[in-house]
Motif scaffolding. Structure first.
Motif, PDB file in Angstrom:
ATOM      1  N   TYR A 117       0.837  -1.200   0.000  1.00  0.00           N
ATOM      2  CA  TYR A 117       0.000   0.000   0.000  1.00  0.00           C
ATOM      3  C   TYR A 117       0.865   1.240   0.000  1.00  0.00           C
ATOM      4  O   TYR A 117       1.787   1.349   0.808  1.00  0.00           O
ATOM      5  N   HIS A 118       0.581   2.139  -0.920  1.00  0.00           N
ATOM      6  CA  HIS A 118       1.146   3.481  -0.843  1.00  0.00           C
ATOM      7  C   HIS A 118      -0.015   4.402  -0.522  1.00  0.00           C
ATOM      8  O   HIS A 118      -0.982   4.471  -1.287  1.00  0.00           O
ATOM      9  N   VAL A 140      -9.895  14.722   3.819  1.00  0.00           N
ATOM     10  CA  VAL A 140      -8.777  15.448   4.420  1.00  0.00           C
ATOM     11  C   VAL A 140      -7.441  14.914   3.884  1.00  0.00           C
ATOM     12  O   VAL A 140      -6.585  15.669   3.425  1.00  0.00           O
ATOM     13  N   THR A 141      -7.279  13.598   3.919  1.00  0.00           N
ATOM     14  CA  THR A 141      -5.978  13.012   3.555  1.00  0.00           C
ATOM     15  C   THR A 141      -5.815  12.875   2.051  1.00  0.00           C
ATOM     16  O   THR A 141      -4.705  12.803   1.546  1.00  0.00           O
ATOM     17  N   GLY A 142      -6.932  12.775   1.346  1.00  0.00           N
ATOM     18  CA  GLY A 142      -6.849  12.552  -0.093  1.00  0.00           C
ATOM     19  C   GLY A 142      -6.594  11.093  -0.438  1.00  0.00           C
ATOM     20  O   GLY A 142      -6.307  10.761  -1.587  1.00  0.00           O
ATOM     21  N   VAL A 143      -6.671  10.191   0.556  1.00  0.00           N
ATOM     22  CA  VAL A 143      -6.374   8.770   0.308  1.00  0.00           C
ATOM     23  C   VAL A 143      -7.666   7.967   0.447  1.00  0.00           C
ATOM     24  O   VAL A 143      -8.462   8.213   1.375  1.00  0.00           O
ATOM     25  N   SER A 144      -7.845   6.978  -0.430  1.00  0.00           N
ATOM     26  CA  SER A 144      -9.109   6.241  -0.406  1.00  0.00           C
ATOM     27  C   SER A 144      -9.269   5.474   0.903  1.00  0.00           C
ATOM     28  O   SER A 144      -8.330   4.868   1.423  1.00  0.00           O
ATOM     29  N   ALA A 145     -10.514   5.510   1.413  1.00  0.00           N
ATOM     30  CA  ALA A 145     -10.820   4.842   2.673  1.00  0.00           C
ATOM     31  C   ALA A 145     -10.524   3.351   2.566  1.00  0.00           C
ATOM     32  O   ALA A 145     -10.048   2.721   3.515  1.00  0.00           O
ATOM     33  N   GLU A 146     -10.764   2.821   1.400  1.00  0.00           N
ATOM     34  CA  GLU A 146     -10.562   1.382   1.193  1.00  0.00           C
ATOM     35  C   GLU A 146      -9.090   1.010   1.425  1.00  0.00           C
ATOM     36  O   GLU A 146      -8.766   0.030   2.095  1.00  0.00           O
ATOM     37  N   PRO A 150     -11.877   6.239   8.241  1.00  0.00           N
ATOM     38  CA  PRO A 150     -11.215   6.477   6.949  1.00  0.00           C
ATOM     39  C   PRO A 150     -12.128   7.189   5.973  1.00  0.00           C
ATOM     40  O   PRO A 150     -11.675   8.025   5.194  1.00  0.00           O
ATOM     41  N   GLU A 151     -13.425   6.864   6.037  1.00  0.00           N
ATOM     42  CA  GLU A 151     -14.369   7.487   5.101  1.00  0.00           C
ATOM     43  C   GLU A 151     -14.463   8.985   5.378  1.00  0.00           C
ATOM     44  O   GLU A 151     -14.452   9.800   4.454  1.00  0.00           O
ATOM     45  N   LEU A 201      -6.327   5.029  10.625  1.00  0.00           N
ATOM     46  CA  LEU A 201      -5.798   3.666  10.762  1.00  0.00           C
ATOM     47  C   LEU A 201      -6.209   3.084  12.123  1.00  0.00           C
ATOM     48  O   LEU A 201      -6.652   1.936  12.228  1.00  0.00           O
ATOM     49  N   ALA A 202      -6.081   3.915  13.173  1.00  0.00           N
ATOM     50  CA  ALA A 202      -6.432   3.461  14.522  1.00  0.00           C
ATOM     51  C   ALA A 202      -7.929   3.153  14.613  1.00  0.00           C
ATOM     52  O   ALA A 202      -8.341   2.193  15.270  1.00  0.00           O
ATOM     53  N   HIS A 203      -8.738   3.956  13.905  1.00  0.00           N
ATOM     54  CA  HIS A 203     -10.188   3.751  13.912  1.00  0.00           C
ATOM     55  C   HIS A 203     -10.511   2.328  13.425  1.00  0.00           C
ATOM     56  O   HIS A 203     -11.317   1.619  14.023  1.00  0.00           O
TER      57      HIS A 203
END
Ligand code: SF4
Ligand code: SF4
Ligand code: SF4
Ligand code: FES
Length: 954
Positions: free
Chosen positions: A452-453, A512-518, A506-507, A468-470
């Motif tokens: 994963y990147h 905010v992060t611009g990274v997919s929740a998946e 993540p959703e 990630l903690a969530h």
């Protein structure tokens, strides 16, 4: 003198570890070795040398040269001892008339296609082909030298540090294997087949143009003069060697400085180096020429104003001028009007002395160090959560990791030897998660693709870690037993509740992060369930307005998943400079004595007061940014700055230089007249790592010896200069050797109680804590309990940075390093490393480039709220649209003119990694650059005037 003693004994094939031991007979003697050991190594272990060419104990055996044949009772033929494993009851013969014949025959073939220039060859006396020819008793070549051969093959001299002469190649494949196994770059291949086969660099016409990163592993492995250092060709073979430690990065590689008299011939990575095991990168291995560069300043100098020419003076005059200025300033503006900055490039002993001088002789706590601008959030964050501010593991520990998170770090450029270890583990199948805005090299290399990147937007680390903690908390992935037994449950329950909130999912964080929740969910599951999970992070974590929060969020994640307290796991800051860990350990922060004890703690203060014979301040002193503020306010007027170039390295250059210009006495101690020295009134020549004894502490808390191999060019080692300055200030310090300084550190610092030079010499290195509880040091921390007792979870609420993009500044700039240059570049810019990187460049995505009409190589103006500069553009898909990147190795590019003085809420570590900017195509330097050039030229003239006056005086 022969230099045979320089070489470590090569046992032919790597050490094997096994609980099963095998006994066999070699030449009539019984030997017992671990299962999996080669016959060659078993023989070597009992002192029997078998001739070899393609085997070496740093590489897996290959079995191509047929030099190491042996006879085994009951087996047909003559197996190669390097590729044949031991078996119980084997009876092996390593010598017989038939074996001697076979070996001579093989050697004859090699020599018939090899130049007969041994006497004039640079490797003469240090060549395995030459030695082996002697060992097998080859005296003549029956085939003559007239047949087909490679003797006229063209040399490749493109690499600035080593040459490749195919005429001397015996195609043993050691270089190819070294590049693959040791370095992990896969830059070499064997081209052609049979007689036509030759080594070739991949991906380019020659070495310089290829994928080679000039680590030197192939040169180290080559048994002939085919790949050889140009310095050896120029100077000749070394006469003696001294073990020391690299002075570049926090990996802390062990090296042998190979010398002819006082001249350094080459630096070879030490097999005994416990951080690097015989490997190196281009900086430590080759970029040492700066140490004797003509720019070295070797005479003390003074001047009243920075517009005056420098005056060369004696050491005594310079030191008493500095001391009288400091005392004058204190008399006029108060005791706290001066301070000092310790160096993370100097030794522990030197750093200890500088903070001692400031606390005891200046009489205040105004001491700080470059860790302020790099890893101070690590110190704060890990202390709050785990109880100790340093990394938890050894580098080797990563060989037991099953999944590795690399966050805000670019190890192949910043910590290359650690990157090689990590890549080896990834080739063995460990999984990789990269959290970084850029597509760093680790993501896509020969070990396969990162699982994963997560290319987050700069400034959103905390949001990412909470997401990630969530997942870990809400999907039942918490290591409940570990947490219950080892952690503070009140803090854990609060944290669990906090990260489980929907706003941390993540959703919710995607925007905010611009990274997919998946991807975030999948990465979290992988980290929590793959087995041993290790986290390695760098300045992309700490240099943010929420740097300390991010470090605590990382520690939370590791504790929640039970990934702490054993090998293969942990929280590991990749520390920047060679001794930045040590400079922090040695009490370089204004609020802490050596060993991270607060200055307000009465018992600790009394300990130091008794030892140093002075009364010490109980209030923390000024941090570097506060020193600048106070200077601009007119209350801070004097600075002793050792081995640190704040005018280039610190953010918002114009603010820094304004502060420096307002001071009345700046004393710079350095090996070069650096950017800060242009604002100095006293210059004291520093000494390079080759010119002094001492110790460095690397990112693993490993204390290693630095050994003097040549006299200090300026006449004094840095520790001697600090002692002399203290004396001039009326405070006497007595040490005959740095070992005595370490004895004092050990006496006064509980985590160092067991450290001494004798013990370091005996063990090779020591990882602190080293004391009554851990007499030989502590490779892994927090094994049975955390240093603070129970691990404490800290709430890590995401707070967006104040530095926002806008219509005027629509792009986000983040900064970092490159492999061939180092930090402010003072060392590497004065070496041939410029062949790879001779200027800082602004990396941007093709979409951003096109929008602005910029093409690769164009000059672009970069403007932020802090300032403007101009650099050349590099258009690359490594970047995401909207994010640009540069390095800060060259002063004239002014990367820090653009960075702002936003900083971490807890430690003031600057927010280098997030600056809103705009780029525009330009054709002339920025106003700042014009002023910078003018000022630098003026300063160069003032330096030249010093020379002219000396000539006249003479
Ligand atoms: S260059 Fe050196 S190491 Fe590589 S194949 Fe030739 S002789 Fe062997
Ligand atoms: S110097 Fe290093 S990267 Fe380059 S070819 Fe040799 S081993 Fe490979
Ligand atoms: S990895 Fe770091 S310590 Fe090792 S040789 Fe390179 S710069 Fe030096
Ligand atoms: S050393 Fe064994 S085959 Fe070359």
């Amino acid at each position: 003198m022969s230099c045979q003693h320089i070489e470590d004994l090569d046992r032919g094939t790597p050490l094997r570890e096994s609980e099963t031991m095998i006994t066999l007979e070699i030449d009539g003697e019984l030997v017992t070795v671990p299962e999996g050991t080669s016959i060659m190594r078993a023989a070597m272990e009992m002192g029997t040398k078998i001739p070899k060419l393609c085997a070496t104990d740093s590489l897996e055996p290959f079995g191509s040269c047929r030099m190491c044949l042996v006879e085994i009772e009951g087996r047909r033929g003559y197996p190669a001892s390097c590729t044949t494993p031991v078996a119980a009851g084997l009876k092996v013969k390593t010598q017989s008339p038939k074996l001697a014949d076979l070996r001579r025959g093989v050697m004859e073939l090699y020599i018939s296609d090899h130049p007969l220039d041994c006497l004039t060859c640079a490797a003469n006396g240090n060549c395995e082909l030459q030695d082996t020819a002697g060992e097998v008793g080859l005296r003549e070549v029956r085939y003559g030298y007239e047949g087909a051969n490679h003797l006229k093959s063209e040399k490749d001299e493109s690499n600035p540090y080593f040459s490749y002469d195919p005429a001397k190649c015996i195609v043993c494949n050691r270089c190819v294997r070294a590049c693959e196994e040791t370095q992990g770059t896969f830059a070499l291949t064997i081209d052609g087949r049979g007689f036509a086969s030759r080594v070739a660099p991949a991906g380019g016409k020659d070495f310089l143009d290829s994928e080679c990163v000039s680590c030197g592993a192939c040169v180290e492995a080559c048994p002939t003069a085919t790949l050889i250092e140009k310095s050896v060709i120029k100077i000749g073979q070394a006469e003696h060697a001294i073990e020391t430690t690299c002075a570049y990065c926090g990996v802390g590689c062990g090296f042998k400085a190979e010398m002819r008299g006082n001249e350094l011939v080459r630096m070879t990575p030490s097999k005994n180096g416990q951080a690097n095991h015989g490997h190196s990168c281009v900086k430590g291995r080759f970029a040492w020429g700066y140490a004797t560069h003509p720019d070295r300043m070797t005479k003390p100098m003074i001047r009243k104003n920075i517009t005056d020419p420098w005056q060369e003076v004696s050491w005594d005059e310079a030191l008493s001028y500095a001391a009288s200025e400091f005392r004058r300033i204190q008399a006029k503006y108060g005791r706290d009007s001066i301070g000092g900055i310790t160096s993370s490039r100097c030794t522990n002993e030197e750093t200890y002395l500088v903070q001692k001088l400031i606390r005891a002789a200046f009489g205040n706590n105004n001491v700080d160090t470059c860790a302020r601008v790099c890893h101070s959030p690590t110190g704060y964050g890990l202390k709050q959560t785990l109880g100790e501010s340093a990394g938890t593991q050894t580098f080797d520990s990563v060989m037991k990791a099953d999944v590795v998170i690399v966050m805000g770090a670019n190890p192949t450029d910043g910590h290359p030897v650690f990157a090689s270890i990590l890549k080896r583990r990834l080739r063995q199948g460990a999984k990789l998660i990269v959290i970084d805005p850029r597509r760093i090299d680790l993501i896509d290399t020969h070990h396969g693709r990162a699982q994963y990147h997560l290319p987050l937007r700069p400034g959103t680390n905390v949001a990412m870690l909470n997401a990630l903690a969530h997942v870990i908390v809400t999907e039942g992935l918490v290591a409940e037993d570990f947490v219950t037994e080892r952690c503070d449950m009140v803090s854990f329950n609060k944290w669990r509740e906090f990260v489980a909130m929907p706003e941390n999912s993540p959703e919710a964080m995607e925007v905010v992060t611009g990274v997919s929740a998946e991807d975030i969910r999948a990465a979290a599951r992988l980290y929590a369930t793959a087995g041993n999970g290790a986290i390695y992070y760098g300045l992309g974590v700490t240099e943010h307005s929420q740097g300390s929060t991010t470090v605590m969020a990382i520690a939370n994640l590791a504790m929640a998943t039970g990934n702490i307290g054993r090998e293969g796991v942990g929280v590991n800051p990749l520390r920047g400079q060679n001794n930045v860990q040590g400079s922090c350990d040695m009490g370089s922060f204004p609020h802490e004595f050596p060993g991270y004890r607060h200055v307000s703690d009465l018992a600790t203060r009394q300990l130091f007061e008794d030892a140093w014979g002075v009364t010490l301040q109980s209030e923390p002193g000024l941090r570097i940014p506060n020193m600048f503020e106070a200077a601009l306010d007119g209350s801070f007027k004097g600075l002793y700055c050792e081995g640190e170039d704040i005018a280039q390295s610190d953010p918002n250059t114009q603010h820094v230089t304004a502060a420096l210009s307002s001071m009345e006495c700046i004393v710079v101690q350095d090996i070069f007249l650096n950017e800060t020295a242009k604002f100095a009134h006293v210059f004291l020549p520093g000494s390079s790592f080759l010119e002094k004894d001492g110790t460095f502490t690397n990112a693993e808390r490993r204390i290693s010896r630095v050994r003097k191999v040549m006299p200090p060019l300026g006449g004094k080692a840095d520790w001697e200069v600090t002692i002399a300055l203290a004396k001039a200030l009326g405070y006497d310090m007595h040490y005959n050797h740095p070992s005595e300084i370490m004895d004092e550190i050990a006496r006064l610092t509980p985590t160092f109680h067991g450290v001494s030079y004798d013990k370091i010499d005996k063990l090779g290195s020591i990882q602190w804590p080293c004391n009554e509880h851990a007499p030989e040091g502590t490779p892994t921390m927090h094994i049975d309990e955390f240093v603070r007792g129970k691990g404490r979870f800290m709430i890590s609420r995401y707070q967006p940075t104040d530095e926002k993009t806008s219509k005027r500044f629509p792009l986000l700039l983040t900064t970092g390093r490159i492999l061939s240059q180092y930090n402010v570049g003072a060392q590497t810019r004065r070496t041939e490393n410029n062949a790879w990187h001779s200027e800082d460049r602004m990396e941007l995505h093709p979409v951003d480039a096109e929008e602005r009409g910029i093409v690769d190589g164009d000059w672009v103006g970069v403007a932020s709220r802090a300032g403007e500069t101009v650099m050349r553009a590099h258009v690359t898909e490594r970047m995401q649209p909207g994010i640009v990147y540069t390095t800060f190795h060259f002063p004239e590019s002014g990367a820090n003119v653009i960075t702002t003085d936003n900083s971490d809420w807890a430690t003031n570590c600057p927010e280098y990694k997030v600056t809103a900017v705009e780029l525009i195509k330009v054709n002339q330097p920025s106003e700042w650059q014009k002023r910078y050039r003018e000022f630098s030229e003026q300063q160069a003239e003032l330096l030249a005037a010093r020379k002219a006056r000396n000539v006249q005086t003479a």
